[in-house]
Design a protein around this motif. Structure first.
Motif, PDB file in Angstrom:
ATOM      1  N   LEU A   1      -0.521  -3.299  -5.552  1.00  0.00           N
ATOM      2  CA  LEU A   1      -0.235  -2.371  -4.975  1.00  0.00           C
ATOM      3  C   LEU A   1      -1.500  -1.453  -4.926  1.00  0.00           C
ATOM      4  CD1 LEU A   1       1.558  -0.207  -3.878  1.00  0.00           C
ATOM      5  CD2 LEU A   1       2.081   0.690  -6.245  1.00  0.00           C
ATOM      6  N   GLU A   2      -1.837  -1.173  -3.709  1.00  0.00           N
ATOM      7  CA  GLU A   2      -3.158  -0.221  -3.452  1.00  0.00           C
ATOM      8  C   GLU A   2      -2.500   1.307  -3.216  1.00  0.00           C
ATOM      9  OE1 GLU A   2      -6.728   0.380  -0.375  1.00  0.00           O
ATOM     10  OE2 GLU A   2      -5.068  -0.909   0.347  1.00  0.00           O
ATOM     11  N   VAL A   3      -3.235   2.135  -4.027  1.00  0.00           N
ATOM     12  CA  VAL A   3      -2.640   3.561  -3.884  1.00  0.00           C
ATOM     13  C   VAL A   3      -3.664   4.383  -3.223  1.00  0.00           C
ATOM     14  CG1 VAL A   3      -1.777   5.501  -4.842  1.00  0.00           C
ATOM     15  CG2 VAL A   3      -1.022   3.272  -5.762  1.00  0.00           C
ATOM     16  N   LYS A   4      -3.392   5.254  -2.096  1.00  0.00           N
ATOM     17  CA  LYS A   4      -4.201   6.047  -1.423  1.00  0.00           C
ATOM     18  C   LYS A   4      -3.625   7.494  -1.520  1.00  0.00           C
ATOM     19  CE  LYS A   4      -6.111   2.894   1.784  1.00  0.00           C
ATOM     20  NZ  LYS A   4      -7.707   3.305   1.770  1.00  0.00           N
ATOM     21  N   LEU A   5      -4.391   8.493  -2.149  1.00  0.00           N
ATOM     22  CA  LEU A   5      -4.045   9.625  -2.560  1.00  0.00           C
ATOM     23  C   LEU A   5      -4.339  10.872  -1.491  1.00  0.00           C
ATOM     24  CD1 LEU A   5      -4.391  10.027  -6.372  1.00  0.00           C
ATOM     25  CD2 LEU A   5      -2.347   9.286  -5.152  1.00  0.00           C
ATOM     26  N   GLY A   6      -3.504  11.657  -0.794  1.00  0.00           N
ATOM     27  CA  GLY A   6      -4.017  12.706   0.054  1.00  0.00           C
ATOM     28  C   GLY A   6      -4.662  13.668  -0.865  1.00  0.00           C
ATOM     29  N   GLN A   7      -5.627  14.433  -0.097  1.00  0.00           N
ATOM     30  CA  GLN A   7      -6.509  15.630  -0.814  1.00  0.00           C
ATOM     31  C   GLN A   7      -5.421  16.620  -1.648  1.00  0.00           C
ATOM     32  OE1 GLN A   7      -9.813  16.858   1.333  1.00  0.00           O
ATOM     33  NE2 GLN A   7      -9.812  15.454   2.528  1.00  0.00           N
ATOM     34  N   ASP A   8      -4.246  16.938  -0.961  1.00  0.00           N
ATOM     35  CA  ASP A   8      -3.393  17.813  -1.557  1.00  0.00           C
ATOM     36  C   ASP A   8      -2.659  17.206  -2.708  1.00  0.00           C
ATOM     37  OD1 ASP A   8      -2.132  15.915  -0.162  1.00  0.00           O
ATOM     38  OD2 ASP A   8      -0.423  17.241   0.458  1.00  0.00           O
ATOM     39  N   THR A   9      -2.504  15.890  -3.126  1.00  0.00           N
ATOM     40  CA  THR A   9      -2.286  15.317  -4.000  1.00  0.00           C
ATOM     41  C   THR A   9      -3.234  15.107  -5.210  1.00  0.00           C
ATOM     42  OG1 THR A   9      -0.616  13.773  -3.082  1.00  0.00           O
ATOM     43  CG2 THR A   9      -1.279  13.142  -5.066  1.00  0.00           C
ATOM     44  N   LEU A  10      -4.233  14.877  -4.829  1.00  0.00           N
ATOM     45  CA  LEU A  10      -5.784  15.004  -5.690  1.00  0.00           C
ATOM     46  C   LEU A  10      -5.830  16.407  -6.295  1.00  0.00           C
ATOM     47  CD1 LEU A  10      -8.319  12.479  -4.458  1.00  0.00           C
ATOM     48  CD2 LEU A  10      -7.330  12.636  -6.584  1.00  0.00           C
TER      49      LEU A  10
ATOM     50  N   ALA B   1      -7.520   5.791   6.522  1.00  0.00           N
ATOM     51  CA  ALA B   1      -7.804   6.712   5.462  1.00  0.00           C
ATOM     52  C   ALA B   1      -6.545   7.691   5.460  1.00  0.00           C
ATOM     53  CB  ALA B   1      -9.293   7.488   5.817  1.00  0.00           C
ATOM     54  N   THR B   2      -6.475   8.474   4.252  1.00  0.00           N
ATOM     55  CA  THR B   2      -5.247   9.226   4.259  1.00  0.00           C
ATOM     56  C   THR B   2      -5.001  10.206   5.031  1.00  0.00           C
ATOM     57  OG1 THR B   2      -6.557  10.544   2.537  1.00  0.00           O
ATOM     58  CG2 THR B   2      -5.096   8.667   1.624  1.00  0.00           C
ATOM     59  N   ASP B   3      -6.049  10.999   5.502  1.00  0.00           N
ATOM     60  CA  ASP B   3      -6.061  12.132   6.749  1.00  0.00           C
ATOM     61  C   ASP B   3      -5.548  11.203   7.981  1.00  0.00           C
ATOM     62  OD1 ASP B   3      -6.601  13.886   4.836  1.00  0.00           O
ATOM     63  OD2 ASP B   3      -8.458  14.357   5.886  1.00  0.00           O
ATOM     64  N   ASP B   4      -6.070   9.998   8.302  1.00  0.00           N
ATOM     65  CA  ASP B   4      -5.693   9.549   9.570  1.00  0.00           C
ATOM     66  C   ASP B   4      -4.286   9.207   9.575  1.00  0.00           C
ATOM     67  OD1 ASP B   4      -8.212  10.046  10.577  1.00  0.00           O
ATOM     68  OD2 ASP B   4      -9.014   8.045   9.900  1.00  0.00           O
ATOM     69  N   ALA B   5      -3.958   8.513   8.449  1.00  0.00           N
ATOM     70  CA  ALA B   5      -2.387   8.016   8.190  1.00  0.00           C
ATOM     71  C   ALA B   5      -1.299   9.269   8.286  1.00  0.00           C
ATOM     72  CB  ALA B   5      -2.157   7.406   6.995  1.00  0.00           C
TER      73      ALA B   5
ATOM     74  N   PRO C   1     -12.077  20.676   1.670  1.00  0.00           N
ATOM     75  CA  PRO C   1     -10.991  21.469   2.155  1.00  0.00           C
ATOM     76  C   PRO C   1      -9.876  20.588   2.360  1.00  0.00           C
ATOM     77  CG  PRO C   1     -12.990  22.243   2.964  1.00  0.00           C
ATOM     78  CD  PRO C   1     -13.347  21.032   2.568  1.00  0.00           C
ATOM     79  N   ILE C   2      -8.411  21.073   1.993  1.00  0.00           N
ATOM     80  CA  ILE C   2      -7.310  20.277   2.333  1.00  0.00           C
ATOM     81  C   ILE C   2      -6.989  20.054   3.723  1.00  0.00           C
ATOM     82  CG2 ILE C   2      -5.046  19.886   1.777  1.00  0.00           C
ATOM     83  CD1 ILE C   2      -5.582  21.106  -0.991  1.00  0.00           C
ATOM     84  N   SER C   3      -6.866  19.068   4.260  1.00  0.00           N
ATOM     85  CA  SER C   3      -6.270  19.055   5.799  1.00  0.00           C
ATOM     86  C   SER C   3      -5.053  19.599   5.950  1.00  0.00           C
ATOM     87  CB  SER C   3      -6.367  17.659   6.258  1.00  0.00           C
ATOM     88  OG  SER C   3      -5.683  17.521   7.342  1.00  0.00           O
ATOM     89  N   PRO C   4      -4.644  20.479   6.897  1.00  0.00           N
ATOM     90  CA  PRO C   4      -3.440  21.049   7.041  1.00  0.00           C
ATOM     91  C   PRO C   4      -2.334  19.808   7.308  1.00  0.00           C
ATOM     92  CG  PRO C   4      -5.032  21.609   8.744  1.00  0.00           C
ATOM     93  CD  PRO C   4      -5.657  21.093   7.728  1.00  0.00           C
ATOM     94  N   ILE C   5      -2.866  18.847   7.965  1.00  0.00           N
ATOM     95  CA  ILE C   5      -1.993  17.723   8.355  1.00  0.00           C
ATOM     96  C   ILE C   5      -1.270  17.188   6.914  1.00  0.00           C
ATOM     97  CG2 ILE C   5      -1.866  15.339   9.242  1.00  0.00           C
ATOM     98  CD1 ILE C   5      -2.209  17.631  11.301  1.00  0.00           C
ATOM     99  N   ALA C   6      -2.232  16.960   6.078  1.00  0.00           N
ATOM    100  CA  ALA C   6      -1.739  16.591   4.742  1.00  0.00           C
ATOM    101  C   ALA C   6      -0.708  17.036   3.861  1.00  0.00           C
ATOM    102  CB  ALA C   6      -3.144  15.894   4.063  1.00  0.00           C
TER     103      ALA C   6
ATOM    104  N   ARG D   1       0.957  -1.226   0.092  1.00  0.00           N
ATOM    105  CA  ARG D   1      -0.053  -0.102   0.107  1.00  0.00           C
ATOM    106  C   ARG D   1       0.688   1.291  -0.149  1.00  0.00           C
ATOM    107  NH1 ARG D   1      -2.598  -0.554   4.559  1.00  0.00           N
ATOM    108  NH2 ARG D   1      -4.191  -1.907   3.645  1.00  0.00           N
ATOM    109  N   MET D   2       0.509   2.385  -0.643  1.00  0.00           N
ATOM    110  CA  MET D   2       1.068   3.466  -0.929  1.00  0.00           C
ATOM    111  C   MET D   2       0.426   4.641  -0.678  1.00  0.00           C
ATOM    112  SD  MET D   2       3.682   5.155  -3.865  1.00  0.00           S
ATOM    113  CE  MET D   2       4.782   3.778  -3.661  1.00  0.00           C
ATOM    114  N   TYR D   3       0.759   5.431   0.580  1.00  0.00           N
ATOM    115  CA  TYR D   3      -0.097   6.662   0.635  1.00  0.00           C
ATOM    116  C   TYR D   3       0.733   7.981   0.063  1.00  0.00           C
ATOM    117  CZ  TYR D   3      -2.829   4.489   4.386  1.00  0.00           C
ATOM    118  OH  TYR D   3      -3.650   3.553   5.005  1.00  0.00           O
ATOM    119  N   LEU D   4       0.116   8.555  -0.666  1.00  0.00           N
ATOM    120  CA  LEU D   4       0.882   9.880  -1.582  1.00  0.00           C
ATOM    121  C   LEU D   4       0.242  11.190  -1.161  1.00  0.00           C
ATOM    122  CD1 LEU D   4       1.506   8.211  -4.852  1.00  0.00           C
ATOM    123  CD2 LEU D   4       3.073   8.851  -3.289  1.00  0.00           C
ATOM    124  N   TRP D   5       0.966  11.805  -0.333  1.00  0.00           N
ATOM    125  CA  TRP D   5       0.750  13.290  -0.130  1.00  0.00           C
ATOM    126  C   TRP D   5       1.499  14.335  -0.857  1.00  0.00           C
ATOM    127  CZ3 TRP D   5       1.681   9.633   3.854  1.00  0.00           C
ATOM    128  CH2 TRP D   5       0.465   9.273   4.640  1.00  0.00           C
ATOM    129  N   ARG D   6       1.399  15.444  -0.884  1.00  0.00           N
ATOM    130  CA  ARG D   6       2.031  16.427  -1.554  1.00  0.00           C
ATOM    131  C   ARG D   6       3.671  16.519  -1.178  1.00  0.00           C
ATOM    132  NH1 ARG D   6       1.780  19.677  -6.303  1.00  0.00           N
ATOM    133  NH2 ARG D   6       2.911  21.264  -6.084  1.00  0.00           N
TER     134      ARG D   6
END
Length: 329
Positions: A257-266, A126-130, A298-303, A6-11
């Motif tokens: 491979l499962e990909v999870k995109l952060g809101q900022d990446t999307l 979820a991406t925000d939690d991760a 709205p984009i989470s500041p954490i991400a 699994r891959m999490y991708l943020w900005r």
């Protein structure tokens, strides 16, 4: 227990979780990385130092990893790609207990790190939690207000300009002139702050975006052309140099491979898709597959950034002044 990667991708960060290490050749770390063995330990070999057995290892961008120097005796690994323009590397380095030839080992809170990253893997967060988990692990609570290094706003601008002009073969001299710097000063400062040469950063960034496109469903050829490479062969060579495996590797594609995109990446992909209809199609497909609407919340500041700010006065803009240069040079 997850049996696929699994891959999490943020900005500015990424987290790769895998049930096994796959490394076909030597590679060079394309970003600052915290490698965590979630089950078992890692063995690193050095020519002039006894083998290091550990569960956590911190690598600076540009570090060379020989094929046989990393041995995963069990299975699960987490690779945290750190934010180069925050305090991630320096905050993490301050908590490592052993240094050998510029690599760092044995994080003082590694038990907590392993526990939390196993939770991310097993509970499919979820991406925000991760992102929140990763932020808390990288920047320990007692370091939240510590600034280890000031990030030069000119370097922030150069990095942002490269990322926004991925298909352009930028020339270092033009970037330097736009900032009223000499080329040699820009190259030296960039390496000091980012840990990797400017030219290599451009190639590595394009390769990472190419990986993102492949995980969205692009063919290797489509990913190569969409990231400014002149040929599939050149893209494949650079890809293997960065990741140690070719882009055609089966485990980089669904269902392995499962990909999870952060809101900022999307959000960044959506902006780019306005001038790229093929990308728009794949982004829409991703959103539909993950139950997302066509509008993002709205984009989470954490991400989007670390709790530690880099430099709030970073307002330097690099004008779009480029000229032709051989691809990947």
């Amino acid at each position: 227990m997850a049996s696929f990667s699994r891959m999490y991708l943020w900005r500015n960060r990424a987290l790769y979780l895998t049930p096994q290490l796959v490394q076909a050749k030597d590679f060079v770390a394309g970003s600052d990385q915290l490698i965590v063995c979630l089950d078992g330990h890692i063995t690193r070999s050095f020519p002039d130092h006894p083998d290091v057995h550990c569960r956590t290892s911190l690598l600076r961008a540009g570090a060379k990893i020989p094929q046989l120097s990393v041995t995963n005796h069990w299975t699960r690994l987490a690779i945290c790609h750190l934010n180069a323009l925050a305090q991630d590397f320096y905050a993490t380095r301050s908590q490592m207990q052993l240094e050998v030839n510029g690599d760092y080992f044995n994080h003082q809170n590694e038990s907590e790190i392993i526990q939390q990253l196993n939770r991310v893997f097993d509970e499919d967060l979820a991406t925000d939690d991760a992102a929140q988990v990763l932020d808390d692990l990288i920047i320990a609570k007692h370091l939240k207000q510590t600034h280890f290094q000031r990030i030069d706003p000119r370097i922030e601008s150069v990095k942002a300009f490269i990322e926004d002009n991925i298909r352009e073969n930028l020339v270092n001299a033009d970037l330097a002139e736009s900032l009223n710097m000499s080329e040699s000063r820009l190259v030296k400062l960039f390496r000091q702050q980012m840990g990797i040469p400017l030219t290599r950063f451009r190639i590595h960034f394009r390769v990472h975006v190419g990986l993102l496109y492949i995980t969205l469903g692009y063919s290797v050829t489509q990913a190569a052309l969409s990231t400014g490479f002149s040929s599939t062969a050149h893209f494949s060579r650079c890809f293997s140099d960065v990741f140690g495996v070719p882009p055609s590797s089966e485990f980089l594609h669904p269902p392995f491979l499962e990909v999870k995109l952060g809101q900022d990446t999307l959000a960044a992909l959506q902006r780019r898709a306005k001038s790229d209809s093929m990308l728009g199609k794949y982004v829409q497909r991703y959103q539909q597959a993950h139950g997302l609407g066509t509008t993002l919340s709205p984009i989470s500041p954490i991400a989007t950034e670390s709790t530690l700010k880099t430099n709030p006065e970073a307002t330097v803009k690099v004008p779009p002044k480029v000229r032709a240069q051989p691809a990947g040079a």
